[in-house]
Design a protein around this motif. Structure first.
Motif, PDB file in Angstrom:
ATOM      1  N   LYS A  15      68.583  33.515  61.010  1.00 49.26           N
ATOM      2  CA  LYS A  15      69.706  32.637  61.364  1.00 49.26           C
ATOM      3  C   LYS A  15      69.447  31.939  62.688  1.00 49.26           C
ATOM      4  N   LEU A  18      66.838  29.174  62.269  1.00 46.33           N
ATOM      5  CA  LEU A  18      67.375  28.022  61.567  1.00 46.33           C
ATOM      6  C   LEU A  18      68.246  27.167  62.478  1.00 46.33           C
ATOM      7  N   ARG A  19      68.900  27.805  63.428  1.00 54.03           N
ATOM      8  CA  ARG A  19      69.848  27.095  64.277  1.00 54.03           C
ATOM      9  C   ARG A  19      69.258  26.647  65.602  1.00 54.03           C
ATOM     10  N   CYS A  45      75.055  29.116  68.602  1.00 55.64           N
ATOM     11  CA  CYS A  45      73.623  29.040  68.374  1.00 55.64           C
ATOM     12  C   CYS A  45      72.866  29.883  69.389  1.00 55.64           C
ATOM     13  N   TYR A  66      62.518  29.949  55.794  1.00 55.77           N
ATOM     14  CA  TYR A  66      63.271  29.967  54.550  1.00 55.77           C
ATOM     15  C   TYR A  66      63.206  31.387  53.999  1.00 55.77           C
ATOM     16  N   ASP A 109      67.364  25.461  55.438  1.00 62.07           N
ATOM     17  CA  ASP A 109      68.007  24.213  55.842  1.00 62.07           C
ATOM     18  C   ASP A 109      67.223  23.021  55.322  1.00 62.07           C
ATOM     19  N   GLY A 130      77.151  25.475  52.526  1.00 62.71           N
ATOM     20  CA  GLY A 130      76.184  24.399  52.687  1.00 62.71           C
ATOM     21  C   GLY A 130      76.142  23.482  51.477  1.00 62.71           C
ATOM     22  N   GLN A 239      67.921  21.119  50.848  1.00 67.94           N
ATOM     23  CA  GLN A 239      69.271  21.296  51.363  1.00 67.94           C
ATOM     24  C   GLN A 239      69.571  20.167  52.331  1.00 67.94           C
ATOM     25  N   CYS A 241      71.703  20.847  54.906  1.00 65.47           N
ATOM     26  CA  CYS A 241      72.091  21.572  56.110  1.00 65.47           C
ATOM     27  C   CYS A 241      71.767  23.042  55.873  1.00 65.47           C
ATOM     28  N   GLU A 242      72.102  23.888  56.820  1.00 66.40           N
ATOM     29  CA  GLU A 242      71.908  25.321  56.622  1.00 66.40           C
ATOM     30  C   GLU A 242      72.711  25.759  55.393  1.00 66.40           C
ATOM     31  N   THR A 243      72.031  26.356  54.436  1.00 68.39           N
ATOM     32  CA  THR A 243      72.652  26.646  53.143  1.00 68.39           C
ATOM     33  C   THR A 243      72.317  28.058  52.676  1.00 68.39           C
TER      34      THR A 243
END
Length: 288
Positions: A15, A18-19, A45, A66, A109, A130, A239, A241-243
């Motif tokens: 997480k 990804l952010r 974040c 991913y 994402d 997402g 995607q 966005c973050e999904t």
């Protein structure tokens, strides 16, 4: 087929990676690093591992993270999360007269994009949060997607870049090693779809002329939506966005007419790709 290097990482660390991109949207003076999404929720974040046991920080900011092992990972690798989702989809289990072979968790994402491929499963795909983007083509497009054999390999990260290690298999009788080969689609149908410019599409068709005969459809799957993707349908997935998503794979019936038809097309496609007169012949057939 090019497989990425697999690393162990906690969901918290994933997480955070990804952010990381979110940090650039906030000032560097120690201000509020939270971000409000379209639903009014605030996401906080962090670019670093929390320091808890099991977290693995990653310094390469160019890496694309991913999560999915496609091996029934929701039930086998992150079992504590499995209780948050249905064990199966009742209408699908009734229609296919079976329970799912695998239930997979997908987290990523917009930086992650799959190549066009097909699965030998009936796929029930559910987006938890997402937005997923599927670009799909029917099995009949097998003739025009230019699927062919490529050396099989695995992406590996070095100190300075990424390299591909070609996979080989040993032949005990001849005491030699042969390069493993898999079927793969190099062409990207998104390059011949809107909003690509007409000039860009024509240039890409110069490299993959058969793509002009495909029938791609772009499908947006929102949070709370469910998509049924039939077995053997080609699909490219990303995607916006973050999904977070979960899918249920039901084994396809190999005694069905669909498999016989598809197998026939696969054999034809080899002849189509190797034939220099293919484009002219396709034009003649489609203009009759």
């Amino acid at each position: 087929l090019r497989r990425v290097e697999v690393k162990e990482m906690s969901l918290t660390a994933l997480k955070n990676e990804l952010r990381k991109e979110d940090e650039s949207e906030h000032d560097g003076e120690g201000g509020d690093r939270s971000k409000e999404d379209e639903y009014g929720r605030r996401t906080f974040c962090s670019a670093h591992s929390s320091g808890k046991d099991g977290d693995h920080s990653v310094e390469d900011t160019s890496a694309v993270f991913y999560y999915s092992r496609q091996n029934d990972c929701l039930r086998k690798e992150v079992e504590p999360l499995a209780s948050l989702f249905p064990e199966h989809i009742p209408f699908a289990s009734e229609a296919f007269n079976a329970r799912p072979d695998a239930v997979n968790l997908w987290i990523g994402d917009e930086r992650s994009v799959s190549s066009m491929h097909k699965d030998h499963y009936e796929n029930i795909f559910c987006v938890s949060s997402g937005q997923k983007v599927f670009t799909v083509c029917p099995p009949a497009d097998s003739l025009f997607l230019e699927e062919t054999e490529f050396p099989s390999g695995t992406f590996r990260q070095t100190d300075s870049n990424w390299v591909v290690d070609v996979q080989t298999k040993s032949d005990a009788e001849s005491d030699t090693e042969d390069i493993e080969r898999v079927r793969w689609i190099e062409a990207d149908v998104e390059r011949v779809m809107e909003p690509e410019s007409s000039q860009s599409r024509q240039e890409y068709l110069g490299k993959f002329p058969l793509l002009q005969y495909t029938h791609p459809v772009r499908v947006y799957v929102e949070s709370g939506d469910m998509l049924y993707l039939p077995a053997l349908w080609y699909h490219r997935v990303t995607q916006t966005c973050e999904t977070v998503a979960v899918n249920y794979w039901y084994d396809m019936r190999f005694d069905s007419p669909n498999w016989c038809y598809f197998n026939f097309l696969q054999h034809l496609s080899g002849e189509v790709i190797d034939n220099d007169e293919t484009e002219r012949e396709c034009d003649e057939i489609l203009t009759r």
